[in-house]
Motif scaffolding. Structure first.
Motif, PDB file in Angstrom:
ATOM      1  N   ASP A   1       0.819  -1.111  -0.077  1.00  0.00           N
ATOM      2  CA  ASP A   1      -0.172  -0.048  -0.041  1.00  0.00           C
ATOM      3  C   ASP A   1       0.872   1.169  -0.052  1.00  0.00           C
ATOM      4  OD1 ASP A   1      -2.422  -1.592   2.093  1.00  0.00           O
ATOM      5  OD2 ASP A   1      -2.387  -1.362   0.099  1.00  0.00           O
ATOM      6  N   SER A   2       2.234   1.170   0.452  1.00  0.00           N
ATOM      7  CA  SER A   2       2.826   2.451   0.319  1.00  0.00           C
ATOM      8  C   SER A   2       2.927   2.879  -0.917  1.00  0.00           C
ATOM      9  CB  SER A   2       4.320   2.123   1.056  1.00  0.00           C
ATOM     10  OG  SER A   2       5.031   1.095   0.093  1.00  0.00           O
ATOM     11  N   ALA A   3       2.775   2.103  -2.109  1.00  0.00           N
ATOM     12  CA  ALA A   3       2.692   2.706  -3.496  1.00  0.00           C
ATOM     13  C   ALA A   3       1.973   3.807  -3.553  1.00  0.00           C
ATOM     14  CB  ALA A   3       2.459   1.667  -4.241  1.00  0.00           C
ATOM     15  N   TYR A   4       0.934   3.922  -2.455  1.00  0.00           N
ATOM     16  CA  TYR A   4      -0.059   5.095  -2.837  1.00  0.00           C
ATOM     17  C   TYR A   4       0.088   5.945  -1.817  1.00  0.00           C
ATOM     18  CZ  TYR A   4      -1.898   1.653  -6.246  1.00  0.00           C
ATOM     19  OH  TYR A   4      -1.793   0.563  -7.073  1.00  0.00           O
ATOM     20  N   ALA A   5       0.954   6.119  -1.190  1.00  0.00           N
ATOM     21  CA  ALA A   5       1.167   6.803   0.181  1.00  0.00           C
ATOM     22  C   ALA A   5       0.992   8.343  -0.245  1.00  0.00           C
ATOM     23  CB  ALA A   5       2.619   6.706   0.575  1.00  0.00           C
TER      24      ALA A   5
ATOM     25  N   PRO B   1      -7.097   4.009  -5.050  1.00  0.00           N
ATOM     26  CA  PRO B   1      -6.632   2.875  -4.839  1.00  0.00           C
ATOM     27  C   PRO B   1      -7.543   1.917  -4.433  1.00  0.00           C
ATOM     28  CG  PRO B   1      -5.139   4.429  -3.774  1.00  0.00           C
ATOM     29  CD  PRO B   1      -6.489   5.202  -4.281  1.00  0.00           C
ATOM     30  N   GLY B   2      -7.562   0.596  -4.909  1.00  0.00           N
ATOM     31  CA  GLY B   2      -8.551  -0.519  -4.334  1.00  0.00           C
ATOM     32  C   GLY B   2      -9.948  -0.907  -5.400  1.00  0.00           C
ATOM     33  N   PRO B   3     -10.585  -1.575  -4.809  1.00  0.00           N
ATOM     34  CA  PRO B   3     -11.784  -1.815  -5.824  1.00  0.00           C
ATOM     35  C   PRO B   3     -12.990  -1.000  -5.661  1.00  0.00           C
ATOM     36  CG  PRO B   3     -12.039  -3.125  -3.514  1.00  0.00           C
ATOM     37  CD  PRO B   3     -10.693  -2.271  -3.778  1.00  0.00           C
TER      38      PRO B   3
ATOM     39  N   GLY C   1      -1.203  13.575  -5.487  1.00  0.00           N
ATOM     40  CA  GLY C   1       0.037  13.140  -4.888  1.00  0.00           C
ATOM     41  C   GLY C   1       1.015  13.004  -5.998  1.00  0.00           C
ATOM     42  N   ASP C   2       1.873  12.094  -6.092  1.00  0.00           N
ATOM     43  CA  ASP C   2       2.674  11.668  -7.065  1.00  0.00           C
ATOM     44  C   ASP C   2       2.046  11.203  -8.374  1.00  0.00           C
ATOM     45  OD1 ASP C   2       4.854  12.596  -5.579  1.00  0.00           O
ATOM     46  OD2 ASP C   2       5.222  10.849  -4.732  1.00  0.00           O
ATOM     47  N   TRP C   3       0.705  11.103  -8.151  1.00  0.00           N
ATOM     48  CA  TRP C   3       0.219  10.256  -9.342  1.00  0.00           C
ATOM     49  C   TRP C   3      -0.532  11.079 -10.451  1.00  0.00           C
ATOM     50  CZ3 TRP C   3       0.667   4.940 -10.028  1.00  0.00           C
ATOM     51  CH2 TRP C   3       1.208   4.146  -8.558  1.00  0.00           C
ATOM     52  N   THR C   4      -0.318  10.867 -11.587  1.00  0.00           N
ATOM     53  CA  THR C   4      -0.975  11.821 -12.756  1.00  0.00           C
ATOM     54  C   THR C   4      -1.995  11.010 -13.557  1.00  0.00           C
ATOM     55  OG1 THR C   4       0.900  13.091 -13.012  1.00  0.00           O
ATOM     56  CG2 THR C   4      -0.755  13.388 -14.720  1.00  0.00           C
TER      57      THR C   4
ATOM     58  N   GLU D   1       3.059   7.465 -12.068  1.00  0.00           N
ATOM     59  CA  GLU D   1       3.544   7.748 -10.901  1.00  0.00           C
ATOM     60  C   GLU D   1       4.792   8.753 -11.225  1.00  0.00           C
ATOM     61  OE1 GLU D   1       5.304   4.999  -8.018  1.00  0.00           O
ATOM     62  OE2 GLU D   1       5.175   6.334  -6.421  1.00  0.00           O
ATOM     63  N   ASP D   2       4.814   9.917 -11.209  1.00  0.00           N
ATOM     64  CA  ASP D   2       5.953  10.787 -11.410  1.00  0.00           C
ATOM     65  C   ASP D   2       7.234  10.302 -11.015  1.00  0.00           C
ATOM     66  OD1 ASP D   2       3.873  12.255 -12.156  1.00  0.00           O
ATOM     67  OD2 ASP D   2       3.688  13.700 -10.437  1.00  0.00           O
ATOM     68  N   ARG D   3       7.414   9.900  -9.594  1.00  0.00           N
ATOM     69  CA  ARG D   3       8.679   9.501  -9.222  1.00  0.00           C
ATOM     70  C   ARG D   3       9.082   8.152  -9.846  1.00  0.00           C
ATOM     71  NH1 ARG D   3       8.311   9.160  -3.236  1.00  0.00           N
ATOM     72  NH2 ARG D   3       6.440   8.033  -3.767  1.00  0.00           N
ATOM     73  N   PHE D   4       8.213   7.250 -10.276  1.00  0.00           N
ATOM     74  CA  PHE D   4       8.617   6.038 -10.948  1.00  0.00           C
ATOM     75  C   PHE D   4       9.681   5.487 -10.145  1.00  0.00           C
ATOM     76  CE2 PHE D   4       9.034   2.656 -13.405  1.00  0.00           C
ATOM     77  CZ  PHE D   4       9.909   2.652 -14.393  1.00  0.00           C
ATOM     78  N   LEU D   5       9.414   4.649  -9.128  1.00  0.00           N
ATOM     79  CA  LEU D   5      10.485   4.139  -8.377  1.00  0.00           C
ATOM     80  C   LEU D   5       9.956   2.606  -8.328  1.00  0.00           C
ATOM     81  CD1 LEU D   5      10.867   6.234  -5.229  1.00  0.00           C
ATOM     82  CD2 LEU D   5      12.381   6.195  -7.167  1.00  0.00           C
TER      83      LEU D   5
END
Lengths: 191, 283
Positions: B86-90, B245-247, B146-149, B166-170
């Motif tokens: 879930d940290s992907a969507y922090a 995030p999520g269903p 956040g970091d998501w476009t 995700e902008d940072r793309f890690l």
């Protein structure tokens, strides 16, 4: 019929031997791009151990199978590094430019210059960018295959590849601008 | 070769810098043979499950099916979070912002290039979408969480495509979809018409997307999600977009995902109405 849990079904060994013969060199190359050569064969051995334990899942399609083997190898590499950073992508290394590619007569000076720029630009890329570029240009995978190695969709892979190419171009421009000030201009080239 | 591909010199330089050995030397071949025998001597043992490609394909198809049940979109695809949980969507936020950074502003070009590349690289596209359709389709919605476009491309013939990056793309997640929605609904003044949407992803990691059109009297739409509370949709220029995030509803493992999340529509006169935002439905 139930198969005894400690004995693979007949025919599995044969299938595995064929897969091993077909994929070992390519998996070794895949891994060699991502770890030091002295560690690569250990990682490949661990990868094939996992594949053997999951021999029942071996994809019938050779392309799928190769990508699957790459995906398992990637998982082995990521497992080695787990705890360092959970979401880390795999860094990809370049050949040792200093040791192997001295310019020799007849080599395209533009290519030599671009290679030097690439050596300078590559470490500036994120590991994620490095990884998708390697999958696209070195590992010889189609988009769906490369996507399956990363566990993502082909569209997602294309998105990443587009961004990685742009990042590489940006870094090449930066290092190219800098090195152009010190690099001797090849004879006959426009200034 | 794709228009976004690297130039020939850079490709050649990259090839020259491949660190992998071309052929196995005799010593490597001997070690490989020894490895094979050692592996075969190992007793089969259970290993931690890891999805094989064909299983992932199955989930992708299942995802497509779940969406296709509600729309004619066929090429919807999702991507799993690699290892991030879930940290992907922090950084994800329930309220969107306008994209501002160069990376965010480039997201539309990336989306177009990637979708075009997908058409070329993967054979005939089952959606029937052509390259020119993608290239001509303007950006109808773009938002930042956040970091998501999120970028939505669309045209007046029902085509839409969605890219989430995700902008940072890690090593995080990107999602994409494209296809034709149910005709070209022109919503009434107070209507919300969802043209495509649903949940995508795998391994229990999903995102949900809603894209659609709104009438001129619709001022705001707030989606009520099971895990992230109220998600404020982007409403601009007659278009609607939101993701989280999520269903959409129920649980990630439920194959019968509820594709009609409840939402509150606020009108320009200040009044509100509770609706269900299902694809092809009008709220």
């Amino acid at each position: 019929m139930e198969t005894p849990s400690d004995q693979p079904p007949p025919g599995d060994e044969e299938r595995f031997r064929a897969a091993f013969a077909a994929w070992y060199p390519e998996v070794l190359r895949f891994v060699s791009r991502r770890v030091h050569p002295t560690h690569a064969e250990d990682v490949v051995a661990e990868t094939f151990l996992v594949l053997w334990r999951r021999v029942a899942d071996l994809p019938a399609d050779p392309g799928d199978g190769r990508a699957w083997a790459f995906g398992v190898a990637r998982g082995v590499l990521l497992n080695d590094r787990r705890g360092v950073r959970r979401r880390e992508a795999l860094a990809v290394r370049l050949a040792d430019e200093a040791g192997r590619s001295r310019p020799f007569g007849g080599e395209d000076p533009d290519l030599v210059a671009r290679r030097l720029d690439l050596v300078a630009a590559w470490p500036r890329l994120t590991t994620g960018d490095q990884e998708v570029l390697a999958l696209a240009y070195w590992d010889d995978l189609t988009s769906p295959e490369a996507a399956s190695v990363l566990g993502i969709s082909p569209v997602a892979f294309r998105l990443r590849l587009t961004r990685a190419r742009r990042a590489l171009r940006r870094h090449l421009d930066l290092v190219g601008t800098r090195s152009a000030r010190t690099r001797p201009v090849p004879e006959g080239s426009p200034s | 070769m794709s228009r976004s591909d690297l130039d020939a010199t850079t490709r050649a330089a990259l090839t020259a810098l491949d660190p992998a050995p071309r052929e196995l030397d005799p010593a490597q071949q001997r070690r490989a043979a020894a490895t094979l025998e050692r592996v075969l001597a190992a007793p089969p043992a259970p290993v931690p499950p890891r999805p094989a490609p064909r299983r992932r394909t199955g989930r992708r198809l299942a995802l497509t099916g779940a969406l296709a049940a509600a729309t004619t979109v066929v090429g919807v695809v999702g991507a799993q979070v690699l290892t991030g949980g879930d940290s992907a969507y922090a950084t994800w936020t329930a309220t969107p912002h306008r994209p501002t950074t160069p990376e965010q502003l480039a997201a539309a070009d990336d989306c177009r290039d990637s979708l075009v590349d997908t058409l070329r690289g993967d054979g005939p596209d089952p959606t029937g979408v052509s390259r020119s359709t993608i290239e001509r389709a303007p950006v109808v919605a773009a938002e930042q969480r956040g970091d998501w476009t999120l970028v939505v491309l669309g045209d007046d013939r029902g085509f839409d495509a969605t890219c989430i990056t995700e902008d940072r793309f890690l090593g995080g997640t990107e999602f994409g979809s494209m296809g034709y929605g149910p005709g070209s609904p022109i919503p009434g003044p107070r209507e919300v018409a969802v043209t495509s949407g649903g949940s995508g992803g795998s391994s229990g990691r999903m995102v949900s997307v809603l894209v659609g059109l709104v009438g001129p009297q619709v001022a705001a739409v707030t989606v009520h999600t099971p895990d992230h509370g109220d998600v404020v949709a982007t409403v601009a220029g007659g278009h609607l977009a939101a993701w989280w995030p999520g269903p959409v509803g129920v649980t990630p493992d439920d194959p019968t995902l509820d594709t009609t999340p409840p939402a509150t529509v606020t009108y320009t006169d200040g009044s509100t109405r509770e609706v269900r935002l299902g694809v092809g439905e009008r709220g």
